[in-house]
Design a protein around this motif. Structure first.
Motif, PDB file in Angstrom:
ATOM      1  N   ALA A 148      83.170  78.461  43.438  1.00 14.68           N
ATOM      2  CA  ALA A 148      83.698  79.664  44.102  1.00 14.68           C
ATOM      3  C   ALA A 148      84.584  80.481  43.174  1.00 14.68           C
ATOM      4  CB  ALA A 148      84.474  79.261  45.351  1.00 14.68           C
ATOM      5  N   GLN A 149      84.302  81.774  43.084  1.00  9.84           N
ATOM      6  CA  GLN A 149      85.118  82.730  42.349  1.00  9.84           C
ATOM      7  C   GLN A 149      85.391  83.889  43.298  1.00  9.84           C
ATOM      8  OE1 GLN A 149      85.990  82.468  38.504  1.00  9.84           O
ATOM      9  NE2 GLN A 149      86.007  80.575  39.697  1.00  9.84           N
ATOM     10  N   ILE A 150      86.607  83.926  43.818  1.00 10.55           N
ATOM     11  CA  ILE A 150      86.933  84.856  44.898  1.00 10.55           C
ATOM     12  C   ILE A 150      87.758  86.013  44.357  1.00 10.55           C
ATOM     13  CG2 ILE A 150      88.082  85.084  47.136  1.00 10.55           C
ATOM     14  CD1 ILE A 150      87.592  82.005  47.425  1.00 10.55           C
ATOM     15  N   PRO A 151      87.236  87.241  44.452  1.00 16.54           N
ATOM     16  CA  PRO A 151      88.006  88.390  43.994  1.00 16.54           C
ATOM     17  C   PRO A 151      89.134  88.711  44.967  1.00 16.54           C
ATOM     18  CG  PRO A 151      85.892  89.100  44.914  1.00 16.54           C
ATOM     19  CD  PRO A 151      85.898  87.609  44.922  1.00 16.54           C
ATOM     20  N   PHE A 152      90.341  88.885  44.407  1.00 19.72           N
ATOM     21  CA  PHE A 152      91.489  89.192  45.261  1.00 19.72           C
ATOM     22  C   PHE A 152      92.559  89.886  44.422  1.00 19.72           C
ATOM     23  CE2 PHE A 152      95.513  88.009  47.437  1.00 19.72           C
ATOM     24  CZ  PHE A 152      95.252  88.590  48.669  1.00 19.72           C
ATOM     25  N   GLU A 153      92.948  91.057  44.841  1.00 18.16           N
ATOM     26  CA  GLU A 153      94.015  91.836  44.200  1.00 18.16           C
ATOM     27  C   GLU A 153      93.810  91.960  42.694  1.00 18.16           C
ATOM     28  OE1 GLU A 153      97.737  90.059  45.371  1.00 18.16           O
ATOM     29  OE2 GLU A 153      97.706  91.028  47.337  1.00 18.16           O
ATOM     30  N   GLY A 154      92.595  92.219  42.295  1.00 18.34           N
ATOM     31  CA  GLY A 154      92.309  92.454  40.887  1.00 18.34           C
ATOM     32  C   GLY A 154      92.076  91.211  40.065  1.00 18.34           C
ATOM     33  N   ASP A 168     101.210  83.398  52.158  1.00 18.00           N
ATOM     34  CA  ASP A 168     102.193  84.410  51.782  1.00 18.00           C
ATOM     35  C   ASP A 168     102.945  84.930  53.012  1.00 18.00           C
ATOM     36  OD1 ASP A 168     103.122  87.297  50.992  1.00 18.00           O
ATOM     37  OD2 ASP A 168     102.568  86.336  49.105  1.00 18.00           O
ATOM     38  N   PRO A 169     104.256  85.128  52.909  1.00 18.33           N
ATOM     39  CA  PRO A 169     105.029  85.620  54.057  1.00 18.33           C
ATOM     40  C   PRO A 169     104.646  87.030  54.492  1.00 18.33           C
ATOM     41  CG  PRO A 169     106.479  84.669  52.384  1.00 18.33           C
ATOM     42  CD  PRO A 169     105.132  84.782  51.765  1.00 18.33           C
ATOM     43  N   ASP A 170     104.090  87.830  53.591  1.00 14.14           N
ATOM     44  CA  ASP A 170     103.679  89.185  53.949  1.00 14.14           C
ATOM     45  C   ASP A 170     102.409  89.124  54.805  1.00 14.14           C
ATOM     46  OD1 ASP A 170     101.856  91.723  53.180  1.00 14.14           O
ATOM     47  OD2 ASP A 170     103.971  92.268  53.115  1.00 14.14           O
ATOM     48  N   ASP A 171     102.501  89.648  56.030  1.00  9.09           N
ATOM     49  CA  ASP A 171     101.401  89.517  56.980  1.00  9.09           C
ATOM     50  C   ASP A 171     100.105  90.132  56.466  1.00  9.09           C
ATOM     51  OD1 ASP A 171     103.136  88.246  58.659  1.00  9.09           O
ATOM     52  OD2 ASP A 171     103.333  89.896  60.088  1.00  9.09           O
ATOM     53  N   ALA A 172     100.201  91.322  55.902  1.00  4.52           N
ATOM     54  CA  ALA A 172      98.995  92.013  55.448  1.00  4.52           C
ATOM     55  C   ALA A 172      98.349  91.285  54.273  1.00  4.52           C
ATOM     56  CB  ALA A 172      99.336  93.448  55.054  1.00  4.52           C
ATOM     57  N   ARG A 173      99.177  90.839  53.346  1.00  7.39           N
ATOM     58  CA  ARG A 173      98.632  90.136  52.176  1.00  7.39           C
ATOM     59  C   ARG A 173      98.000  88.804  52.581  1.00  7.39           C
ATOM     60  NH1 ARG A 173     101.399  87.507  46.847  1.00  7.39           N
ATOM     61  NH2 ARG A 173      99.891  88.289  45.322  1.00  7.39           N
ATOM     62  N   ARG A 174      98.669  88.110  53.481  1.00  8.05           N
ATOM     63  CA  ARG A 174      98.153  86.819  53.928  1.00  8.05           C
ATOM     64  C   ARG A 174      96.809  86.999  54.650  1.00  8.05           C
ATOM     65  NH1 ARG A 174     102.008  85.934  56.740  1.00  8.05           N
ATOM     66  NH2 ARG A 174     101.202  86.122  58.863  1.00  8.05           N
ATOM     67  N   LEU A 175      96.738  87.968  55.529  1.00 11.46           N
ATOM     68  CA  LEU A 175      95.490  88.238  56.250  1.00 11.46           C
ATOM     69  C   LEU A 175      94.376  88.621  55.283  1.00 11.46           C
ATOM     70  CD1 LEU A 175      93.925  88.545  58.890  1.00 11.46           C
ATOM     71  CD2 LEU A 175      94.826  90.885  59.068  1.00 11.46           C
ATOM     72  N   ALA A 177      94.054  87.676  52.232  1.00  8.35           N
ATOM     73  CA  ALA A 177      93.626  86.477  51.507  1.00  8.35           C
ATOM     74  C   ALA A 177      92.672  85.644  52.350  1.00  8.35           C
ATOM     75  CB  ALA A 177      94.852  85.651  51.095  1.00  8.35           C
ATOM     76  N   TRP A 178      92.998  85.482  53.619  1.00  2.00           N
ATOM     77  CA  TRP A 178      92.111  84.730  54.500  1.00  2.00           C
ATOM     78  C   TRP A 178      90.758  85.430  54.625  1.00  2.00           C
ATOM     79  CZ3 TRP A 178      92.386  80.052  57.061  1.00  2.00           C
ATOM     80  CH2 TRP A 178      93.585  79.341  56.930  1.00  2.00           C
ATOM     81  N   LYS A 179      90.790  86.750  54.702  1.00  3.42           N
ATOM     82  CA  LYS A 179      89.526  87.494  54.806  1.00  3.42           C
ATOM     83  C   LYS A 179      88.710  87.363  53.530  1.00  3.42           C
ATOM     84  CE  LYS A 179      90.767  90.968  58.270  1.00  3.42           C
ATOM     85  NZ  LYS A 179      90.964  92.426  58.541  1.00  3.42           N
ATOM     86  N   ALA A 180      89.386  87.399  52.376  1.00  6.58           N
ATOM     87  CA  ALA A 180      88.669  87.284  51.101  1.00  6.58           C
ATOM     88  C   ALA A 180      88.005  85.918  50.985  1.00  6.58           C
ATOM     89  CB  ALA A 180      89.642  87.504  49.941  1.00  6.58           C
ATOM     90  N   ILE A 467      88.644  87.468  61.236  1.00  9.90           N
ATOM     91  CA  ILE A 467      88.559  86.885  59.896  1.00  9.90           C
ATOM     92  C   ILE A 467      87.153  86.328  59.707  1.00  9.90           C
ATOM     93  CG2 ILE A 467      89.505  85.174  58.309  1.00  9.90           C
ATOM     94  CD1 ILE A 467      92.095  85.243  59.922  1.00  9.90           C
ATOM     95  N   PRO A 468      86.409  86.834  58.739  1.00  6.12           N
ATOM     96  CA  PRO A 468      85.057  86.314  58.526  1.00  6.12           C
ATOM     97  C   PRO A 468      85.061  84.799  58.387  1.00  6.12           C
ATOM     98  CG  PRO A 468      85.481  88.201  57.087  1.00  6.12           C
ATOM     99  CD  PRO A 468      86.788  87.855  57.742  1.00  6.12           C
ATOM    100  N   PHE A 469      84.044  84.153  58.912  1.00  2.00           N
ATOM    101  CA  PHE A 469      83.858  82.709  58.811  1.00  2.00           C
ATOM    102  C   PHE A 469      84.866  81.968  59.685  1.00  2.00           C
ATOM    103  CE2 PHE A 469      84.870  78.677  56.553  1.00  2.00           C
ATOM    104  CZ  PHE A 469      83.635  78.051  56.634  1.00  2.00           C
ATOM    105  N   TYR A 470      86.148  82.079  59.397  1.00  2.56           N
ATOM    106  CA  TYR A 470      87.171  81.354  60.137  1.00  2.56           C
ATOM    107  C   TYR A 470      87.224  81.802  61.594  1.00  2.56           C
ATOM    108  CZ  TYR A 470      89.033  79.359  55.823  1.00  2.56           C
ATOM    109  OH  TYR A 470      89.183  78.655  54.661  1.00  2.56           O
ATOM    110  N   GLY A 471      87.217  83.092  61.807  1.00  2.60           N
ATOM    111  CA  GLY A 471      87.323  83.616  63.169  1.00  2.60           C
ATOM    112  C   GLY A 471      86.032  83.546  63.951  1.00  2.60           C
TER     113      GLY A 471
END
Length: 565
Positions: A148-154, A168-175, A177-180, A467-471
């Protein structure tokens, strides 16, 4: 000897088979008990050599799945081990039928023979091709996850390297990451479905060829269940729903309040225990290992000697790098009398739990390294998990060394996590029972089974497809044990229940708790799981009152320290 200095050589399969066959014949022709014991010890040495070489190849392939040499060696062992099992089973049969069985049992213990009788039910030459196919499919699954090679934030990350972003404590960033990560699993959904479907079919085929109605009975025998059965596990699952799920649900309701979220929460929000962030270990991997050394040296002379040996011989590989297999495990190298720890540090609380959990396994194995037969170094897997999960709780007084100012957050989240894990682990077991009872379910139907079970065991988890897969109720596909070690996962739940007994003891008398731990660990695999517990003054998790009591005590502690941070 350092792990890097251990020489790997592919055994000459024809010679090994010939030697095993000669030892079987020698045992059958033995004229006295002393001769039979001498032949037994020769087979002991041969099996230790085979297992050592196989394990070195496995470890080095895990460390770098891109290494072409060990990729080839893994393929060799996938083919060779089922072939060698035919010769091992012939040896086992000769032992069971030996005229000198009574003398051998007196020398090497009756449990060995009890387990051999179970093992005889797990094999016939007819299923060798199926076993080879099973090995190949599991290897393919593990390589897929490792790739697995997951692109995230560059950047681009492995599954293990994504974990800090998912906490991550930041809600948007954490979400995000889960989506990625979920998107990667979703993109490989068909491969994951196909691999698992093939595994289910090949296992079902093996179970039927061995005289069963499917795989379940074979699965229990492969796990060497020698003191409880399917009915006991069903009773345990029911007790989990009655006693643990309500407590776990309350833990997550309180978490939702701390985070300012609406209950039930999605996977991303359930992953954040505190608004200020989950506990993080302080320092680098080297500093975490140094703190581990301090912990083990303070805990007891034996644990101090053990951990220094692990460090000096480089018997831990813990850094997460591209191409490395995911997850973590402890195994052993019988010829050298040492264990090995494989892990993927990623800057989260789990890094410390590796130092305590996997080293708990390793310490127990090292403690019993001279035990004969070497098969009895390790007990059953549920018993092994007691060593590891309980050792995690013994580290609490040293939490400041591992976590600094996050020490109290660690203690709270660790105990809360122990309780909330039990419903999840029990659900994994329930899922597998349904799947192997109904092997012809379609992939979509399997996903529906998981979603239905989540409503019973994890009502705090929102499944809305966000959330893809998880949700979407497919998260079981990331649980490697479901693919590689069927029916293993309930062992963690039984062991967690025992570990909570140790936690309760530690609150009253740490020295007494350690005495009980050593009384348990020193027995190695000389007794069945329930016998090991009884001889160490511990209660069986298969008794409902045990689960009920530890759940009540842990809830009282958590309620008295409700976290707001």
């Amino acid at each position: 000897m350092k792990f890097s200095e251990m020489v790997y050589e592919r055994p000459d399969l024809a010679n090994v088979k010939k030697e095993m066959q000669e030892l079987v014949q020698g045992l059958e022709k033995a004229e006295c008990g002393a001769e039979a014991k001498k032949i037994f010890m020769k087979m002991e040495q041969l099996n230790k050599y085979i297992e050592t070489q196989s394990t070195i190849a496995q470890i080095r392939h895990s460390i770098n799945t891109l290494d072409p040499f060990y990729d080839q060696e893994t393929a060799f062992w996938d083919e060779a081990e089922p072939q060698l099992e035919a010769y091992s089973k012939a040896w086992d049969k000769a032992l069971l039928e030996s005229r000198f069985r009574t003398e051998l049992e007196e020398e090497f213990g009756s449990l060995l023979f009890q387990n051999l009788e179970i093992s005889q039910r797990t094999f016939s030459p007819e299923i060798i091709p199926a076993l080879q196919k099973e090995n190949q499919l599991v290897t393919e699954y593990e390589k897929l996850l490792a790739s697995a090679q997951i692109p995230f934030e560059g950047g681009t990350y492995t599954l293990s390297q994504m974990t800090p972003f998912k906490n991550d404590p930041d809600d948007a960033r954490r979400l995000s990451a889960w989506k990625a990560e979920g998107s990667w699993y979703a993109e490989h959904g068909k491969e994951l479905d196909d691999l698992f479907d093939q595994l289910v079919q090949v296992r079902d085929e093996m179970g039927r060829k061995l005289g069963g109605s499917g795989f379940t009975a074979l699965g229990y025998d492969r796990m060497e269940r020698n003191c409880y059965g399917k009915e006991n596990v069903e009773t345990f699952r029911q007790a989990v729903v009655r006693h643990v799920v309500p407590v776990a649900e309350e833990i997550f309701r309180q978490q939702a309040e701390r985070l300012g979220k609406t209950w039930p929460m999605n996977f991303a929000d359930n992953a954040l225990m505190f608004r200020s962030g989950n506990p993080k270990p302080k320092g680098s991997a080297e500093e975490i290992l140094a703190a581990g050394k301090m912990f083990y040296e303070a805990l007891s002379p034996q644990t101090g000697e053990f951990f220094r040996m692990m460090l000096d011989n480089e018997l831990m590989d813990v850094l997460s790098v591209p191409g490395k297999e995911g997850g973590g495990y402890c195994t052993s190298l019988p010829d050298y009398g040492v264990p090995f720890i494989f892990a993927n540090f990623n800057g989260t609380q789990g890094d410390v739990e590796v130092v305590t959990h996997e080293a708990g396994h390793a310490f127990a194995a090292w403690l019993n390294r001279d035990r004969v037969p070497y098969r009895c170094i390790w007990p059953g897997m549920e018993a092994c998990e007691v060593h590891s999960m309980s050792m995690e709780f013994f580290s609490w007084p040293w939490a400041e060394e591992f976590f600094g100012e996050d020490a109290d957050k660690f203690r709270y989240s660790h105990l809360a996590g122990a309780l909330t894990f039990i419903p999840y682990g029990t659900m994994v077991d329930h899922f597998q029972h349904i799947i192997y009872e109904k092997p012809h379910l379609t992939p979509a139907e399997r996903h529906e089974v998981w979603k239905t079970l989540m409503k019973t065991y994890m009502p705090w988890m929102k499944l809305d497809g966000e959330i893809p897969f998880y949700g979407e109720g497919k998260a079981w596909q990331r649980q490697q044990h479901i693919y590689s070690d069927p029916f293993y996962y309930i062992d963690y739940c039984l062991a967690q229940t025992v570990s909570l007994q140790f936690w309760a003891m530690l609150q009253k008398d740490p020295e007494d708790a350690w005495n009980h731990y050593m009384a348990y660990a020193k027995q190695g695999g000389s007794r069945t799981f329930t016998e090991l517990l009884a001889h160490a003054g511990l209660q069986s998790p298969l008794e409902e009152r045990t689960l009920q009591a530890v759940c009540r005590q842990a809830k009282q502690w958590l309620d008295s320290r409700r976290r707001e941070g």
